[in-house]
Write an enzyme that holds these catalytic residues in place. Structure first.
Site, short mmCIF file in Angstrom:
data_model
loop_
_atom_site.label_atom_id
_atom_site.label_comp_id
_atom_site.label_asym_id
_atom_site.label_seq_id
_atom_site.Cartn_x
_atom_site.Cartn_y
_atom_site.Cartn_z
N CYS A 1 25.09 6.01 -62.03
CA CYS A 1 24.65 5.17 -60.91
C CYS A 1 25.80 4.93 -59.94
O CYS A 1 26.92 4.64 -60.35
CB CYS A 1 24.15 3.85 -61.49
SG CYS A 1 23.72 2.63 -60.25
N CYS B 1 20.14 -3.76 -64.64
CA CYS B 1 21.24 -3.86 -63.68
C CYS B 1 21.95 -5.18 -63.93
O CYS B 1 21.45 -6.24 -63.55
CB CYS B 1 20.73 -3.80 -62.24
SG CYS B 1 22.09 -4.03 -61.05
N GLN C 1 25.22 -14.82 -48.09
CA GLN C 1 26.31 -14.39 -48.97
C GLN C 1 25.69 -13.81 -50.24
O GLN C 1 24.65 -14.26 -50.70
CB GLN C 1 27.24 -15.57 -49.27
CG GLN C 1 27.95 -16.11 -48.03
CD GLN C 1 28.95 -15.11 -47.42
OE1 GLN C 1 29.34 -14.14 -48.05
NE2 GLN C 1 29.33 -15.35 -46.17
N CYS D 1 34.58 -9.51 -45.08
CA CYS D 1 34.17 -8.62 -46.17
C CYS D 1 34.86 -7.27 -46.01
O CYS D 1 34.46 -6.30 -46.65
CB CYS D 1 32.65 -8.47 -46.19
SG CYS D 1 31.99 -7.82 -44.66
C1 LIG Z 1 29.12 -11.65 -42.51
S1 LIG Z 1 27.76 -12.38 -41.69
C2 LIG Z 1 28.19 -14.09 -41.82
C3 LIG Z 1 27.09 -15.05 -41.58
C4 LIG Z 1 27.38 -16.48 -42.00
N1 LIG Z 1 28.68 -16.92 -41.58
C5 LIG Z 1 27.24 -16.65 -43.49
O1 LIG Z 1 28.26 -16.83 -44.18
O2 LIG Z 1 26.11 -16.61 -44.01
C6 LIG Z 1 28.08 -11.94 -40.04
C7 LIG Z 1 27.11 -12.54 -39.05
O3 LIG Z 1 27.51 -12.09 -37.74
C8 LIG Z 1 26.36 -11.83 -36.98
N2 LIG Z 1 26.76 -10.89 -35.93
C9 LIG Z 1 26.87 -9.55 -35.99
N3 LIG Z 1 27.30 -9.05 -34.83
C10 LIG Z 1 27.48 -10.11 -34.01
C11 LIG Z 1 27.91 -10.23 -32.66
N4 LIG Z 1 28.24 -9.17 -31.94
N5 LIG Z 1 27.98 -11.46 -32.12
C12 LIG Z 1 27.66 -12.56 -32.84
N6 LIG Z 1 27.22 -12.50 -34.12
C13 LIG Z 1 27.12 -11.29 -34.70
C14 LIG Z 1 25.36 -11.27 -37.98
O4 LIG Z 1 24.05 -11.40 -37.51
C15 LIG Z 1 25.65 -12.13 -39.21
O5 LIG Z 1 24.85 -13.27 -39.22
#
Ligand SMILES: C[S@@+](CC[C@H](N)C(=O)[O-])C[C@H]1O[C@@H](n2cnc3c(N)ncnc32)[C@H](O)[C@@H]1O
Length: 416
Positions: free
Chosen positions: A72, A149, A249, A373
């Site tokens: 996998c 899993c 998350q 991440c």
């Molecule tokens: C890693 S996630 C984090 C979300 C939130 N902080 C959490 O912990 O649940 C990244 C977030 O950035 C948003 N995102 C992606 N591209 C973006 C952009 N160009 N401008 C603003 N937000 C964006 C995504 O929709 C997503 O909700």
């Protein structure tokens, strides 16, 4: 022609978790090995080799907990003892920072536990024998039929057979569908893409199966098939109904750790900006003590947060939250918009926040907290902030992607 079998010693693990070994023909990557191990391999070309056997195992080698390991593609590192595995992940963060000349003692990783992933995306296809649902194999586009899993929460693991039955009428033999599953407080939220186009009979059959498997919601190729119960997640006490495809998350424990690290760093800041706010993972926690500007580009997500705050914010005693829908890649928040801001949290997607980091670097905000991440794009953005006069005071890796090379982290920057 098959290449000859050779014996080598593994020098180190590369950033994807494969071992690196020197051979007479050059460096090769070998899966499922550990540094110091003497192993038998067969080079397969393009700098890769097949593992044939372990001659001298490392003291850090353990039995993999899952029967699908090695076939996998979901996991790369189940054979590594927990301490060595955590240390390897910590080293990966330091290794991402080093090329940007960022020297800092990276904290030990906050570990993840098995059976904790509340989001998983499987692939599914129809075969002569029925439906195959699982992850892709390591080195091909073959789907491994999963019967267990140990990564995912028990609700998802118990649903594997049911999910295969659910998607069966909407699969063709030609393509693969992607089946994204999130375990929420009201049940499983399933979103399928790449399945057959929905017509009346298929919609009716999928809705029937959604009900038979007691799912909260099924969305098929972006179209709502059935919402029997609105999916709900509680973010620091705020109940939010995440729209289909929302970011959450990956584990509840990981979320709690990230929130704790962010809230501790923010302390008693009066006004905080939460950039890339999603459905409000950090906003909900920050608003307990600070007024918050929450910025996000996806209208459904920020809309769900807005609704939850209007309905529950006063009863929860939350401070005011200003909601802003904005593309932060194209229109980052400017220093002039941050004049009264005491702290900024930014948590971008894997691509990082290059444009936003450039603006933050020019700002006077005393505290910036990056959640990431992707250590490589974090390092790039960290360099921008450091060049703008910030000092990186702490980096804490947080494991949310057990047994994979993926790493989450929190970095704290203070203006000198
Ligand atoms: C890693 S996630 C984090 C979300 C939130 N902080 C959490 O912990 O649940 C990244 C977030 O950035 C948003 N995102 C992606 N591209 C973006 C952009 N160009 N401008 C603003 N937000 C964006 C995504 O929709 C997503 O909700």
């Amino acid at each position: 022609m098959r290449t000859a079998e050779i014996e080598v010693t593994i020098a180190s693990l590369g950033h994807l978790g494969d071992g690196v070994a020197e051979t007479p023909a050059g460096e090769v990557f070998v899966p499922f090995v550990l540094p110091g191990e003497r192993v038998r391999i067969r080079p397969t070309g393009e700098g890769r080799a097949e593992l044939l056997g372990i001659v001298t195992p490392s003291a850090s080698r353990v039995a993999a907990p899952c029967r699908h390991f090695r076939q996998c593609g979901g996991c790369a590192l189940q054979h590594v003892e927990a301490k060595a595995y955590g240390e390897w992940k910590r080293e990966q963060v330091a290794a991402a920072l080093a090329p940007r000349s960022i020297e800092i003692e990276v904290d030990p990783i906050v570990p993840a536990t098995p059976k904790s992933r509340r989001r998983a995306t499987f692939s599914a296809t129809r075969t002569k024998k029925g439906v195959t649902l699982g992850y892709y194999s390591r080195s091909s586009h073959t789907i491994i039929q999963l019967t267990e899993c140990p990564l995912v929460v028990p609700e998802i693991e118990a649903a594997l057979q049911g999910l295969a039955h659910l998607v069966e009428p909407g699969l063709s033999r030609k393509g693969h569908a992607s089946v994204a599953v999130t375990a929420t407080e009201t049940g499983l939220d399933v979103a399928v893409t790449g399945g057959k186009d929905v017509d009346g009979p298929l919609r009716a059959e999928l809705a029937k199966r959604t009900s038979a498997h007691d799912l909260a919601r099924l969305v098929w190729n972006g179209e709502m098939i059935s919402e029997r119960r609105a999916p709900v997640v509680t973010l620091s006490g705020l109940k939010v109904a995440p729209p289909p495809g929302s970011f959450l998350q990956a584990t509840a424990d990981g979320e709690a750790t990230l929130v704790r690290l962010v809230v501790e760093a923010v302390g008693d800041a009066k006004r905080v900006a939460d950039l890339f706010a999603g459905c409000g993972t950090f906003t909900a926690a920050l608003a307990k003590h600070s007024s918050v500007l929450a910025v996000e580009s996806e209208k459904p997500q920020i809309g769900a947060l807005d609704r939850a705050l209007r309905e529950q914010g006063p009863a929860l005693g939350l401070k005011p939250v200003e909601i802003l829908m904005r593309d932060l890649f194209r229109r980052p928040i400017l220093p002039s918009e941050l004049l009264k801001t005491d702290a900024v949290v930014f948590d971008p997607p894997r691509a990082g926040a290059a444009a936003q980091a450039e603006q933050l670097a020019k700002s006077a905000v005393p505290l910036v907290i990056g959640v990431s991440c992707n250590p490589a794009t974090f390092a790039r953005d960290a360099r921008t902030l450091i060049d703008g006069g910030y000092r990186l005071t702490r980096v804490t890796p947080v494991d949310q992607f057990l047994w994979s090379p993926h790493i989450e982290l929190v970095g704290i920057f203070r203006r000198e």
